[in-house]
Design a protein around this motif. Structure first.
Motif, PDB file in Angstrom:
ATOM      1  N   PHE A 179       0.796  -1.223   0.000  1.00  0.00           N
ATOM      2  CA  PHE A 179       0.000   0.000   0.000  1.00  0.00           C
ATOM      3  C   PHE A 179       0.832   1.279   0.000  1.00  0.00           C
ATOM      4  CE2 PHE A 179      -2.496  -3.367   1.818  1.00  0.00           C
ATOM      5  CZ  PHE A 179      -3.655  -3.282   1.049  1.00  0.00           C
ATOM      6  N   ARG A 180       1.994   1.231   0.610  1.00  0.00           N
ATOM      7  CA  ARG A 180       2.788   2.455   0.668  1.00  0.00           C
ATOM      8  C   ARG A 180       4.131   2.214  -0.005  1.00  0.00           C
ATOM      9  NH1 ARG A 180      -0.301   5.705   0.416  1.00  0.00           N
ATOM     10  NH2 ARG A 180       1.408   7.151   0.581  1.00  0.00           N
ATOM     11  N   ALA A 181       4.093   1.816  -1.261  1.00  0.00           N
ATOM     12  CA  ALA A 181       5.322   1.412  -1.944  1.00  0.00           C
ATOM     13  C   ALA A 181       6.307   2.567  -2.069  1.00  0.00           C
ATOM     14  CB  ALA A 181       4.975   0.862  -3.324  1.00  0.00           C
ATOM     15  N   LEU A 182       5.800   3.790  -2.236  1.00  0.00           N
ATOM     16  CA  LEU A 182       6.694   4.916  -2.471  1.00  0.00           C
ATOM     17  C   LEU A 182       7.547   5.215  -1.228  1.00  0.00           C
ATOM     18  CD1 LEU A 182       7.393   6.793  -4.721  1.00  0.00           C
ATOM     19  CD2 LEU A 182       5.724   8.419  -3.865  1.00  0.00           C
ATOM     20  N   SER A 183       6.906   5.217  -0.066  1.00  0.00           N
ATOM     21  CA  SER A 183       7.664   5.435   1.173  1.00  0.00           C
ATOM     22  C   SER A 183       8.742   4.381   1.309  1.00  0.00           C
ATOM     23  CB  SER A 183       6.747   5.351   2.391  1.00  0.00           C
ATOM     24  OG  SER A 183       5.690   6.247   2.285  1.00  0.00           O
ATOM     25  N   LEU A 184       8.335   3.141   1.005  1.00  0.00           N
ATOM     26  CA  LEU A 184       9.271   2.043   1.163  1.00  0.00           C
ATOM     27  C   LEU A 184      10.405   2.135   0.149  1.00  0.00           C
ATOM     28  CD1 LEU A 184       9.056  -0.026   3.292  1.00  0.00           C
ATOM     29  CD2 LEU A 184       8.043  -1.602   1.673  1.00  0.00           C
ATOM     30  N   LEU A 185      10.080   2.653  -1.047  1.00  0.00           N
ATOM     31  CA  LEU A 185      11.108   2.818  -2.079  1.00  0.00           C
ATOM     32  C   LEU A 185      12.161   3.810  -1.588  1.00  0.00           C
ATOM     33  CD1 LEU A 185      12.147   2.445  -5.009  1.00  0.00           C
ATOM     34  CD2 LEU A 185      10.786   4.445  -5.614  1.00  0.00           C
ATOM     35  N   SER A 186      11.719   4.956  -1.027  1.00  0.00           N
ATOM     36  CA  SER A 186      12.683   5.933  -0.517  1.00  0.00           C
ATOM     37  C   SER A 186      13.543   5.310   0.568  1.00  0.00           C
ATOM     38  CB  SER A 186      11.947   7.144   0.069  1.00  0.00           C
ATOM     39  OG  SER A 186      11.043   7.658  -0.857  1.00  0.00           O
ATOM     40  N   PHE A 187      12.893   4.584   1.470  1.00  0.00           N
ATOM     41  CA  PHE A 187      13.636   3.928   2.545  1.00  0.00           C
ATOM     42  C   PHE A 187      14.666   2.974   1.959  1.00  0.00           C
ATOM     43  CE2 PHE A 187      14.437   1.037   6.012  1.00  0.00           C
ATOM     44  CZ  PHE A 187      14.389   1.850   7.133  1.00  0.00           C
ATOM     45  N   GLY A 188      14.255   2.215   0.935  1.00  0.00           N
ATOM     46  CA  GLY A 188      15.141   1.231   0.339  1.00  0.00           C
ATOM     47  C   GLY A 188      16.311   1.863  -0.397  1.00  0.00           C
ATOM     48  N   LEU A 189      16.037   2.951  -1.134  1.00  0.00           N
ATOM     49  CA  LEU A 189      17.129   3.620  -1.851  1.00  0.00           C
ATOM     50  C   LEU A 189      18.165   4.152  -0.859  1.00  0.00           C
ATOM     51  CD1 LEU A 189      15.238   5.586  -4.637  1.00  0.00           C
ATOM     52  CD2 LEU A 189      16.718   3.597  -4.897  1.00  0.00           C
ATOM     53  N   ALA A 190      17.670   4.750   0.230  1.00  0.00           N
ATOM     54  CA  ALA A 190      18.604   5.218   1.266  1.00  0.00           C
ATOM     55  C   ALA A 190      19.384   4.036   1.815  1.00  0.00           C
ATOM     56  CB  ALA A 190      17.842   5.944   2.369  1.00  0.00           C
ATOM     57  N   GLY A 191      18.681   2.900   2.000  1.00  0.00           N
ATOM     58  CA  GLY A 191      19.344   1.705   2.512  1.00  0.00           C
ATOM     59  C   GLY A 191      20.427   1.209   1.569  1.00  0.00           C
ATOM     60  N   VAL A 192      20.178   1.302   0.267  1.00  0.00           N
ATOM     61  CA  VAL A 192      21.169   0.885  -0.731  1.00  0.00           C
ATOM     62  C   VAL A 192      22.466   1.674  -0.526  1.00  0.00           C
ATOM     63  CG1 VAL A 192      21.722   1.094  -3.187  1.00  0.00           C
ATOM     64  CG2 VAL A 192      19.589   0.041  -2.473  1.00  0.00           C
ATOM     65  N   SER A 193      22.309   2.974  -0.285  1.00  0.00           N
ATOM     66  CA  SER A 193      23.501   3.792  -0.095  1.00  0.00           C
ATOM     67  C   SER A 193      24.202   3.451   1.220  1.00  0.00           C
ATOM     68  CB  SER A 193      23.114   5.273  -0.118  1.00  0.00           C
ATOM     69  OG  SER A 193      24.263   6.059  -0.192  1.00  0.00           O
ATOM     70  N   LEU A 194      23.415   3.188   2.266  1.00  0.00           N
ATOM     71  CA  LEU A 194      24.035   2.850   3.555  1.00  0.00           C
ATOM     72  C   LEU A 194      24.774   1.524   3.481  1.00  0.00           C
ATOM     73  CD1 LEU A 194      21.457   3.896   6.281  1.00  0.00           C
ATOM     74  CD2 LEU A 194      23.398   5.145   5.389  1.00  0.00           C
ATOM     75  N   MET A 195      24.184   0.557   2.741  1.00  0.00           N
ATOM     76  CA  MET A 195      24.841  -0.753   2.631  1.00  0.00           C
ATOM     77  C   MET A 195      26.070  -0.676   1.742  1.00  0.00           C
ATOM     78  SD  MET A 195      21.754  -3.456   2.192  1.00  0.00           S
ATOM     79  CE  MET A 195      20.514  -2.495   1.406  1.00  0.00           C
ATOM     80  N   GLY A 196      26.119   0.348   0.869  1.00  0.00           N
ATOM     81  CA  GLY A 196      27.254   0.463  -0.022  1.00  0.00           C
ATOM     82  C   GLY A 196      27.120  -0.385  -1.261  1.00  0.00           C
TER      83      GLY A 196
END
Lengths: 271, 486, 98
Positions: B371-388
């Motif tokens: 239902f809230r894919a966009l919020s989760l997408l932002s969270f995930g993109l930030a996570g991609v950067s944190l994971m390297g």
């Protein structure tokens, strides 16, 4: 016990390192006092400390006034977030009133003198502002209603006055193609006095406001208060942790450190 | 506006903004932010352009040159940090403008506090005087504490109190170091100290005290205890600002001290110690983040972990060939910038998820992916950067740090970099695993207003996109520093 | 060592005492007092050390004035937060120390 031992070890190391630092200190290569003395004539004031504070290193003082204003802004925000009970500050004591009646004019005079003296000898805006604030605090202790806190807009303007004047003078110099805070030649003395005057008023009001913005004693959750002192205006009171005054049997939980003030275990009961 | 004037304006505008938004009627406070952000942004752009074309810019405050007066100095690093402040704070301000609508009157004080915070940040980026840095640190610390306390709840007050005690102790340790330095060299200007300082006991004690105070303010393990409650418990835009920018300021001062005095004075053991504590922070922070049950606490512990990487700069740049030191510098600067973007994005996205779920427990995120894919997408993109993971800024930063460690043959730090990425994957995927689980109980979530989604997404895209254009900020932030040549 | 060096030595003692009290005590008011003792010690080191063997130096005196104002502002803010925390929680310590 472990904490005391650790603290003792940490402090011993700390003191030892500092002692070594003092003993091994090299002789300074730069002679700043000579530089201050050499340029004092161009600073607009005769007292070297005032010259450093309000001319050579005026930027530090500007930020310091910002810190003071910032502290009172946070206090204002918290006051808004947690409304206080009506203010019952003040001792109804004729002797106190009489003494303060004689003392306050003298304090105002002292503040004015300290402000004026700052240019040539020890004194200055902060000292004068502190005396002003002390006069305000004593008036408040005597239960005299102080002007200046109503309406809030005027109060806030008074708090901001010092930083605003200081910033305006600095920015004016910047716009006039000097540098930021670079007083025009010949104007330094007058501008410094104007800044100090504004600072004194704001510092006095700020210190007094910080004193006033702490919650009144009537809101003390562990104090012995009768129901009338906690009127229904603040229903949100001690429920936040659900502990309320339950810990008041522990004398260390008193707000004062002596622990000899009377306590009432169920002070958190809803009003 | 010349570069030198822009330097002064970038401190004057936020201070004036603090005054204006304090005195303006509450309804105007939000709107005032627009012209103020535009003006601050303009000053930062003019300044960056001036630095890139003409080299470092200096502004002698009051017309008095250092050491008698105080100078503001902008090299590439400082101008880049000011630019980063605009890029991170502007979306946070947009977010706050919408987010705070439903909050109490007290949250109107967010605006003056934000402007004090911004003034302190710009003041610190441009300061070239160790005592002025102390006043800037205090302004920054008190503004941050005020923002944390803004909620007025018991939890917020306790977090603010703990933060204030840590901040006060940290700045006092720093001030004691300043006292020793002034007593030894008679000057407070950074370049004057760099010219005169000799490697002897007083200087080393002074630097150790300053580093200790700054490490406490940067929440370096094991001095990080104050950070998670303060950053995790604050209003969402405040959390983003604190984690992205405020903790970076004290690290930045440490970096400045190192650039001015470190290479000649700091013993290699001190650098190794900082690196070891940073490595411990990476693993301890990730482990604690993985254990959290509340979303914003998880993100706050992730800050503790990510700050650890920044401290790897000191061992990687000490006593190594110049090429390796330069790689370490680039990697650290990029890690700093990409973490600022990614962490601001992650906090804002976490705030959106919390708004959507109506709870900050990670277990309540079940079903969120549908239902809230966009919020989760932002969270995930930030996570991609944190994971390297490539192509993010976090990946480029780690790549540079790895190359630096390879060039100097320091294998231990390579293990930290590689394993640290896995550890951050663990806690990011913990959130995802939960949100992709089918929720048995609910099929409706509140929608966060589009502006909130937009702010988080813009920052998240910036943190990922940074990896593709990393050469540009890196070249800019090398200008005028010791790593500038070649 | 001359008279001026008395100040930094006393300052060190005050700093160490303040640090000890800051670590050992849990009552927030005591910790705040400890912080202020440390602050005074730091100011003594700042003024005294610079004036050893060189006579009066107005720069550190001005710095200390700035430092005092900042310390007063921080202490006042800490007291406001402390009293509000005490009011909502009934505790004079941080939650982890209760």
């Amino acid at each position: 016990m472990i904490r005391v031992a650790l603290a003792a070890a940490a402090c011993t190391t700390f003191a030892f390192a500092l002692a070594v630092a003092l003993l091994e200190r090299p002789v300074p290569a730069v002679d700043l006092p000579a530089a201050v003395a050499g340029t004092l004539g161009a600073s607009g004031v005769e007292h070297p400390i005032t010259a450093v504070l309000l001319n050579f290193r005026s930027y530090d003082t500007l930020l310091e006034i910002a810190v003071l204003l910032l502290a009172v802004v946070v206090a204002l925000a918290l006051h808004e977030a947690q409304p206080d009970s009506p203010d019952r500050m003040g001792l109804d004591n004729p002797l106190l009133r009489a003494v303060i009646g004689a003392l306050v004019p003298l304090m105002l005079l002292t503040a004015g003198y300290l402000l004026w003296a700052g240019a040539t000898r020890p004194g200055g805006a902060f000292q004068a502002g502190a005396v002003l604030a002390a006069a305000g605090v004593s008036l408040r202790l005597a239960g005299v209603a102080l002007p200046g806190f109503e309406p809030p807009r005027l109060w806030h303007a008074g708090l901001a006055l010092g930083l605003a004047v200081f910033l305006a003078v600095g920015t004016g110099a910047l716009l006039a193609e000097g540098g930021f805070l670079a007083y025009p030649t010949g104007w330094a003395g007058a501008l410094i006095l104007a800044i100090e005057l504004a600072l004194t008023l704001s510092i006095g009001l700020t210190l007094l406001s910080l004193y006033r913005l702490a919650p009144p004693n009537a809101d003390d959750p562990n104090a012995a208060v009768d129901g009338s002192a906690r009127d229904g205006r603040h229903g949100s009171e001690p429920v936040a942790t659900g502990r309320g005054g339950a810990a008041s049997s522990d004398e260390d939980e008193q707000i004062g450190m002596g622990g000899d003030s009377p306590s009432r275990p169920d002070a958190s009961a809803p009003p | 506006m010349s570069g030198s004037a822009a330097l002064a304006w970038s401190v004057v505008v936020p201070l004036a903004g603090a005054l204006a938004s304090l005195l303006a009627p509450p309804a105007w406070r939000t709107w005032l932010a627009l012209p103020l952000i535009a003006l601050t942004g303009l000053a930062s752009i003019v300044l960056l352009a001036a630095v890139l074309t003409g080299g470092p810019v200096t502004h002698a405050l009051g017309g008095w040159a250092a050491p008698l007066g105080i100078a503001l100095v902008a090299d590439g690093l400082a101008a880049g940090m000011a630019m980063l402040t605009v890029v991170v704070a502007a979306p946070c301000a947009l977010y706050a403008a919408v987010y705070l609508r439903g909050h109490s009157e007290a949250s109107g004080y967010f605006w003056p506090l934000l402007w004090f915070l911004w003034a302190a940040l710009n003041g610190i980026w441009f300061a070239a005087d160790v005592f002025n840095l102390y006043v800037g640190l205090e302004l920054l610390g008190l503004a941050a504490v005020g923002l944390v306390a803004l909620r007025g709840s018991a939890e917020a007050l306790a977090a603010a109190m703990r933060y204030l005690l840590a901040a006060l102790l940290g700045s006092l340790a720093y001030l004691l170091g300043v006292a020793l330095l002034y007593g030894s060299y008679g000057t407070l200007a950074l370049d004057g100290l760099a010219a005169h300082a000799a490697p002897q006991a007083t200087t080393q004690v002074a630097l150790a005290l300053m580093a200790l105070g700054l490490a406490l303010k940067t929440a370096l393990f094991p001095l990080h205890g104050w950070l998670p409650p303060a950053h995790g418990g604050a209003l969402t835009p405040v959390s983003a600002l604190l984690s992205a920018l405020v903790v970076k300021a004290s690290f930045y001062i440490l970096l400045r001290l190192w650039l001015a005095l470190g290479p000649a004075l700091g013993p290699a053991t001190a650098a190794t110690l900082l690196g070891l504590l940073g490595s411990a922070a990476v693993f301890w922070g990730s482990w604690m983040a993985w254990r959290q049950r509340r979303l914003k606490q998880l993100v706050a512990y992730s800050t503790v972990a990510q700050l650890g990487y920044l401290f790897l700069f000191f061992p990687l740049a000490t006593g190594v060939p110049e090429a390796a030191a330069r790689l370490a510098w680039d990697g650290t600067v990029l890690a700093l910038v990409s973490h600022a973007l990614a962490k601001a994005a992650m906090f804002l996205a976490a705030g959106n998820l919390i708004l959507a779920a109506g709870s900050d427990r990670i277990s309540d995120l079940a079903g969120m992916s549908r239902f809230r894919a966009l919020s989760l997408l932002s969270f995930g993109l930030a996570g991609v950067s944190l994971m390297g993971l490539p192509p993010s800024g976090g990946f480029a930063a780690k790549w540079l740090l790895l190359q630096s460690a390879l060039a100097s043959g320091r294998w231990g730090w390579i293990a930290v970099l590689v394993l640290g990425g896995l550890a951050s994957a663990a806690y990011v995927f913990k959130v995802f695993r939960r949100s992709f689980r089918e929720g048995p109980l609910r099929d409706r979530f509140h929608a966060a207003p589009p502006a909130l989604e937009l702010a988080a997404l813009a920052l998240a895209l910036a943190s990922v996109g940074l990896g593709l254009v990393a050469w540009a900020p890196l070249a800019a932030m090398r200008a005028g520093t010791v790593f500038g040549g070649g | 060592m001359n008279g001026a060096m008395l100040f930094p030595w006393v300052g060190i003692v005050l700093c160490a005492m303040g640090l000890f009290a800051f670590i050992v005590h849990r009552h927030l008011l005591r910790r705040l007092l400890a912080f202020n003792v440390m602050g005074s010690g730091t100011f003594l080191v700042l003024v005294g050390l610079a004036q050893d063997g060189r006579g009066v130096d107005p720069v550190p005196q001005a710095l200390v004035l700035t430092g005092i104002v900042v310390a007063v502002a921080s202490t006042a803010l800490a007291l406001v937060i402390f009293r509000r925390w005490y009011r909502v929680s009934g505790h004079a310590r941080l939650p982890e120390d209760v």
